[in-house]
Design a protein around this motif. Structure first.
Motif, short mmCIF file in Angstrom:
data_model
loop_
_atom_site.label_atom_id
_atom_site.label_comp_id
_atom_site.label_asym_id
_atom_site.label_seq_id
_atom_site.Cartn_x
_atom_site.Cartn_y
_atom_site.Cartn_z
N THR A 274 0.81 -1.06 0.07
CA THR A 274 -0.02 -0.21 0.08
C THR A 274 0.36 1.41 0.09
O THR A 274 1.85 1.30 1.13
CB THR A 274 -0.81 -0.07 1.46
OG1 THR A 274 0.13 -0.41 1.91
CG2 THR A 274 -2.47 -0.71 1.30
N SER B 141 1.64 10.76 1.12
CA SER B 141 0.78 11.70 2.21
C SER B 141 2.21 12.70 2.65
O SER B 141 2.68 13.06 3.31
CB SER B 141 0.54 11.03 3.68
OG SER B 141 1.31 9.89 3.88
N SER C 153 1.24 5.58 -0.17
CA SER C 153 0.72 7.01 -0.28
C SER C 153 1.74 8.07 -0.59
O SER C 153 2.74 8.19 -0.05
CB SER C 153 0.13 7.11 0.72
OG SER C 153 0.85 7.57 2.65
#
Lengths: 270, 282
Positions: free
Chosen positions: A49, A53, A51
């Motif tokens: 996963t 961010s 991301s």
């Protein structure tokens, strides 16, 4: 024919392994920059996963845009300064065979930078220049100037001097011959030396560590300061590392054939 | 006229380099912590005498040479071997050469921190890979015994490409005839490499080693970024110790005397190398 095929395959295999090993830290930096703290500390190698961010945090929380601007100002400023001082010097050294002077400028690449950092610190403090862009640009120029001078010496030596002689005969001054004839013909050399000077300023750590202030921190200092928090934010740190290195890597891809000869400049012929 | 062209650059070098070195030399005879209340105090050779009694300094010398010699040896052997591998024609050679260049242009501080993560004892990738082979986890940069070898690993990663690429450039400028002659005489491929290629390319290797040696002695970024000289003082090289004396303890006189010794050491090495190169080429 058959042995030749096997030989080539083995050769290819060795090359691939070497490249994989040397590229691996970049791959790991990129992968880690898209994981959160838990994913990194839990030690699962390939968690699927991702991301972005961390990148958002680096810009929002740690204010990286400001440091990027600082690094750009210092890198462009010191490159420009190195060109202004280095180009005429390289021209004179190339045309009048002032090799000794060239060696003096090359000495700046040999002498350890830390041996002039203490006086700079004292003097810049007394002149109230500590923590200013001026101090940073001046110090980074000491790295850029030898590159510009030595790359340009060998470049200008390849430009035939007949052109300038003709111009001088026609009534052009020496300075005019330099700005109107030599400079326009030096485009590729100026490009190469500027890019190298830019990269070295962008990467410079020690001079910035001593001379930068809170407002003028450059990127290497900003990323180093990640370490001063009690728990290291690894994901953010890796995102910051990507932001710093990717521009340099992209530039390097375009000018790769000049980089090695540029870094070895002077030594390969002297 | 020619002096006018060089004057700005020469003035800059004088002001920014020669003058600071003279200043450092003068300061090395004083004791001063940059306070405006207590002026510098003349102590003559005391700083130098104290320096040679200082265990940290003596250890830093040893460490600097250990790091430099070990890193340089590995980089040279590995670098030349890789250069020989890259010298042949193969598919995608240019892309491979470009990729290989990246470690030496990437920002050292940033890459040092990437290595810090990879070598982290509890969460780092290195120990997880070792675990696959049932090797117990190592301390890497966190252990006094392993910190220098770990830093050597990082330095080898960063700078082997430079040696390789300089040697590749030297190889491609070499004449073809000696090989043809050797093949006609029945030399095998290994004999060819050992007796023809390496002797011919030796001057280029020397240049690459020289450049690397001067820079390796001055290594700062990767050490300061990953360990700041620690754990304890286990990775404190001369460059790091000079920085710590000057900018963490603010003992400017002591730092100056140390930096003068460091400066002398680098200049000595450089001159010795240039002299050796001249002798070997004659």
């Amino acid at each position: 024919m058959k042995t030749n095929f096997w030989k080539q395959s083995i050769h290819w295999f060795c090359v691939l392994i070497i490249i994989a090993a040397f590229s691996f830290p970049f791959v790991w930096m990129l992968l880690s920059s898209m994981k959160n703290q838990l994913q990194i500390t839990s030690g699962k190698l390939f968690d699927l996963t991702w991301s972005l961010s961390n990148y958002r945090d680096v810009f929002m929380q740690y204010n990286f845009l400001h440091f990027i601007v600082n690094s750009l100002i210092v890198a462009f400023g010191s490159t420009l300064g190195s060109l202004v001082l280095g180009l005429p010097a390289a021209y004179a050294i190339a045309r009048y065979k002032m090799q000794g002077l060239g060696l003096v400028i090359l000495a700046a690449r040999i002498v350890p930078g830390i041996s002039f950092v203490i006086p700079w610190f004292i003097l810049f403090t007394q002149m109230k220049l500590i923590g200013t862009y001026t101090a940073l640009i001046l110090s980074h120029m000491l790295v850029g100037l030898p590159f510009v001078t030595w790359i340009m010496i060998s470049f200008i030596e390849t430009i035939p001097s007949e052109l300038e002689e003709a111009a001088v005969v026609d009534g052009c001054s020496q300075a005019g011959a330099f700005t109107r004839i030599v400079l326009p013909l030096s485009g590729p050399g100026i490009m190469t030396s500027s890019i190298l000077s830019f990269i070295f300023s962008w990467n410079n750590f020690m001079f910035s560590l001593v001379l930068a202030g809170d407002r003028t921190k450059t990127l290497p200092l900003a990323i180093f300061n990640f370490m001063s928090y009690s728990e290291i934010n690894w994901g953010g740190l890796m995102a910051a590392a990507c932001i710093i290195t990717v521009p340099v890597l992209v530039i390097a891809l375009f000018v790769q054939r000049y980089i090695v000869s540029g870094m070895a400049a002077g030594a390969l012929k002297g | 006229m020619k002096w006018l062209f060089t004057l700005p650059a020469v003035l800059f070098v004088l002001v920014m380099m020669v003058f600071p070195i003279v200043y450092t030399f003068r300061l090395s005879f004083f004791e001063w912590s940059m306070s405006s209340v207590t002026p510098p105090k003349w102590v003559f050779l005391d700083n130098y005498i104290a320096l040679f009694k200082d265990v940290r300094f003596v250890h830093a010398i040893g460490r600097t040479f250990y790091f430099t010699v070990a890193a340089l040896t590995i980089e040279t052997i590995l670098g030349v071997a890789i250069a020989l591998l890259f010298h042949r024609e193969f598919i995608g050679k240019n892309i491979i050469k470009t990729l290989f260049l990246l470690p030496m242009v990437a920002t050292p501080v940033a890459m040092g921190l990437v290595w810090l993560l990879m070598l982290e004892p509890t969460i780092g990738l290195a120990n997880q890979v070792l675990a696959l082979f049932n090797i117990p986890p190592q301390e890497w940069l966190a252990s006094p015994a392993q910190v220098i070898p770990s830093l050597i690993l990082i330095d080898v990663w960063e700078w082997t490409p430079m040696i390789s690429l300089i040697v590749v450039a030297g190889l491609s400028a070499m004449p073809k005839e000696p090989y043809e002659a050797a093949v006609v005489d029945g030399a095998s491929q290994w004999q060819n490499i050992w007796h023809v290629t390496l002797p011919l390319v030796r001057p280029t290797i020397m240049v690459a080693v020289m450049l690397r040696l001067i820079d390796a002695l001055k290594t700062f970024d990767i050490i300061y970024a990953t360990t700041q000289g620690g754990p304890g003082f286990a990775s404190e090289t001369l460059n790091i110790y000079g920085y710590v004396l000057g900018f963490q303890y603010f003992r400017l006189g002591a730092a100056s005397s140390m930096l003068m010794m460091f400066f002398a050491l680098i200049m000595g090495c450089t001159i010795a190398l240039i002299w050796m190169r001249k002798r070997l080429e004659v």
